[in-house]
Write a protein that holds these residues in place. Structure first.
Motif, PDB file in Angstrom:
ATOM      1  N   PHE A   2      28.061 -11.262   5.993  1.00 56.43           N
ATOM      2  CA  PHE A   2      27.053 -11.728   6.579  1.00 56.43           C
ATOM      3  C   PHE A   2      26.825 -13.130   5.807  1.00 56.43           C
ATOM      4  N   PRO A   3      27.453 -14.244   5.940  1.00 54.98           N
ATOM      5  CA  PRO A   3      27.385 -15.586   5.408  1.00 54.98           C
ATOM      6  C   PRO A   3      25.803 -16.052   5.380  1.00 54.98           C
ATOM      7  N   ASP A   4      25.421 -16.431   4.174  1.00 56.72           N
ATOM      8  CA  ASP A   4      24.122 -17.191   4.517  1.00 56.72           C
ATOM      9  C   ASP A   4      22.957 -16.442   4.942  1.00 56.72           C
ATOM     10  N   PHE A   5      23.012 -15.167   4.694  1.00 59.87           N
ATOM     11  CA  PHE A   5      22.055 -14.247   5.673  1.00 59.87           C
ATOM     12  C   PHE A   5      20.520 -14.536   5.349  1.00 59.87           C
ATOM     13  N   ASN A   6      19.948 -14.754   6.259  1.00 57.15           N
ATOM     14  CA  ASN A   6      18.414 -15.092   6.227  1.00 57.15           C
ATOM     15  C   ASN A   6      18.163 -16.426   5.309  1.00 57.15           C
ATOM     16  N   ASN A   7      19.052 -17.506   5.449  1.00 53.91           N
ATOM     17  CA  ASN A   7      19.173 -18.743   4.918  1.00 53.91           C
ATOM     18  C   ASN A   7      19.051 -18.459   3.374  1.00 53.91           C
ATOM     19  N   MET A  44      32.636   1.736  14.699  1.00 51.41           N
ATOM     20  CA  MET A  44      32.762   2.798  13.624  1.00 51.41           C
ATOM     21  C   MET A  44      32.668   4.277  14.419  1.00 51.41           C
ATOM     22  N   MET A  45      32.209   4.210  15.540  1.00 48.57           N
ATOM     23  CA  MET A  45      32.085   5.518  16.531  1.00 48.57           C
ATOM     24  C   MET A  45      33.393   5.687  17.026  1.00 48.57           C
ATOM     25  N   GLU A  46      34.226   4.573  17.203  1.00 46.21           N
ATOM     26  CA  GLU A  46      35.556   4.806  17.654  1.00 46.21           C
ATOM     27  C   GLU A  46      36.455   5.496  16.555  1.00 46.21           C
ATOM     28  N   ASP A  47      35.964   5.418  15.331  1.00 42.12           N
ATOM     29  CA  ASP A  47      36.796   6.120  14.085  1.00 42.12           C
ATOM     30  C   ASP A  47      37.816   4.788  13.678  1.00 42.12           C
ATOM     31  N   ARG A  48      37.341   3.508  13.811  1.00 46.41           N
ATOM     32  CA  ARG A  48      38.410   2.494  13.522  1.00 46.41           C
ATOM     33  C   ARG A  48      37.917   2.042  12.039  1.00 46.41           C
ATOM     34  N   MET A  49      38.977   1.612  11.473  1.00 47.19           N
ATOM     35  CA  MET A  49      38.657   1.026   9.925  1.00 47.19           C
ATOM     36  C   MET A  49      38.741  -0.461  10.441  1.00 47.19           C
ATOM     37  N   PHE A  50      37.762  -1.502   9.916  1.00 47.31           N
ATOM     38  CA  PHE A  50      37.789  -2.961  10.272  1.00 47.31           C
ATOM     39  C   PHE A  50      37.059  -3.534   9.023  1.00 47.31           C
ATOM     40  N   SER A  51      37.208  -4.742   9.195  1.00 47.96           N
ATOM     41  CA  SER A  51      36.544  -5.977   8.311  1.00 47.96           C
ATOM     42  C   SER A  51      35.871  -6.949   9.566  1.00 47.96           C
ATOM     43  N   ALA A  52      34.475  -7.311   9.323  1.00 51.86           N
ATOM     44  CA  ALA A  52      33.948  -7.916  10.251  1.00 51.86           C
ATOM     45  C   ALA A  52      32.907  -9.166   9.646  1.00 51.86           C
ATOM     46  N   LYS A  53      32.853 -10.099  10.041  1.00 56.64           N
ATOM     47  CA  LYS A  53      31.950 -11.129   9.636  1.00 56.64           C
ATOM     48  C   LYS A  53      31.030 -11.645  10.783  1.00 56.64           C
ATOM     49  N   PHE A  54      29.593 -11.583  10.477  1.00 56.99           N
ATOM     50  CA  PHE A  54      28.584 -11.779  11.427  1.00 56.99           C
ATOM     51  C   PHE A  54      27.775 -12.935  10.910  1.00 56.99           C
ATOM     52  N   VAL A  55      27.718 -13.852  12.022  1.00 60.79           N
ATOM     53  CA  VAL A  55      26.875 -15.103  11.641  1.00 60.79           C
ATOM     54  C   VAL A  55      25.793 -15.290  12.264  1.00 60.79           C
ATOM     55  N   TYR A  56      24.434 -15.268  11.835  1.00 61.39           N
ATOM     56  CA  TYR A  56      23.171 -15.213  12.335  1.00 61.39           C
ATOM     57  C   TYR A  56      22.580 -16.707  12.053  1.00 61.39           C
ATOM     58  N   ASP A  57      22.007 -17.149  13.094  1.00 58.17           N
ATOM     59  CA  ASP A  57      21.142 -18.416  12.998  1.00 58.17           C
ATOM     60  C   ASP A  57      19.686 -18.308  12.131  1.00 58.17           C
ATOM     61  N   GLU A  58      18.969 -19.270  12.098  1.00 60.31           N
ATOM     62  CA  GLU A  58      17.615 -19.104  11.245  1.00 60.31           C
ATOM     63  C   GLU A  58      16.541 -18.262  12.345  1.00 60.31           C
ATOM     64  N   ASN A  59      16.928 -18.014  13.296  1.00 64.59           N
ATOM     65  CA  ASN A  59      16.052 -17.253  14.200  1.00 64.59           C
ATOM     66  C   ASN A  59      16.440 -15.871  14.580  1.00 64.59           C
ATOM     67  N   GLU A  60      17.359 -15.506  13.413  1.00 64.32           N
ATOM     68  CA  GLU A  60      17.913 -14.116  13.322  1.00 64.32           C
ATOM     69  C   GLU A  60      18.742 -13.594  14.821  1.00 64.32           C
TER      70      GLU A  60
END
Length: 154
Positions: A72-77, A127-143
């Motif tokens: 989560f880059p720059d999460f919650n500013n 996760m429920m599909e039992d898959r291994m992953f790496s993920a990036k989630f980018v949120y704006d200033e309004n969450e």
């Protein structure tokens, strides 16, 4: 940079969810989430996950299954957060009143009716599909989620 863990405890087609309602100035206020928290100095991700599960639920996680790596880059500013996502299916103990909010066993078929972060809905499905992953989630200033990317390791 913050390092953290996030755990989803599962039993009999249900997932233990935490409704964040008790902490002051909580970025997660009102959201339904898994349990977890920041990795402390000298602690492995697994040690953190076991500690956080116990502190927030009273349950002793006996087996952790790593399912994902979350960014989560720059999460919650603020700063970048990196998380280890675990599933716990083997545990012991009795549920306590959580200092973070209200704990509830939720039928897996009803999980996505809860108010949760947009990214959580995505990674919980993987996760429920039992898959291994790496993920990036980018949120704006309004969450609100602006973008995401994922790599699966199947």
């Amino acid at each position: 940079m913050k390092l953290a863990t996030l755990c989803y405890i599962k039993k009999d087609g249900k997932t233990l969810m935490l409704h964040r309602t008790k902490k002051e100035n909580d970025i997660h206020e009102g959201k339904w989430v898994g349990v977890g928290g920041k990795i402390e100095k000298g602690e492995s991700p697994e040690e953190c996950a076991v500690r956080e599960v116990f502190e927030e639920t009273g349950l002793k996680a006996e087996e952790l299954k790593l399912r994902g790596l979350l960014t989560f880059p720059d999460f919650n500013n603020s700063e970048d957060w990196y998380g280890y996502l675990y599933v716990v299916e083997k545990f012991s103990g009795e549920i306590i009143e959580s200092p973070e909010g209200d704990l509830k066993w939720v039928e897996d078929s009803k999980l996505f009716e809860l108010d949760m972060w947009e990214g959580d809905e995505l990674f919980m499905r993987w996760m429920m599909e039992d898959r291994m992953f790496s993920a990036k989630f980018v949120y704006d200033e309004n969450e609100k989620m602006k973008d995401y990317s994922v790599t699966f390791y199947d």
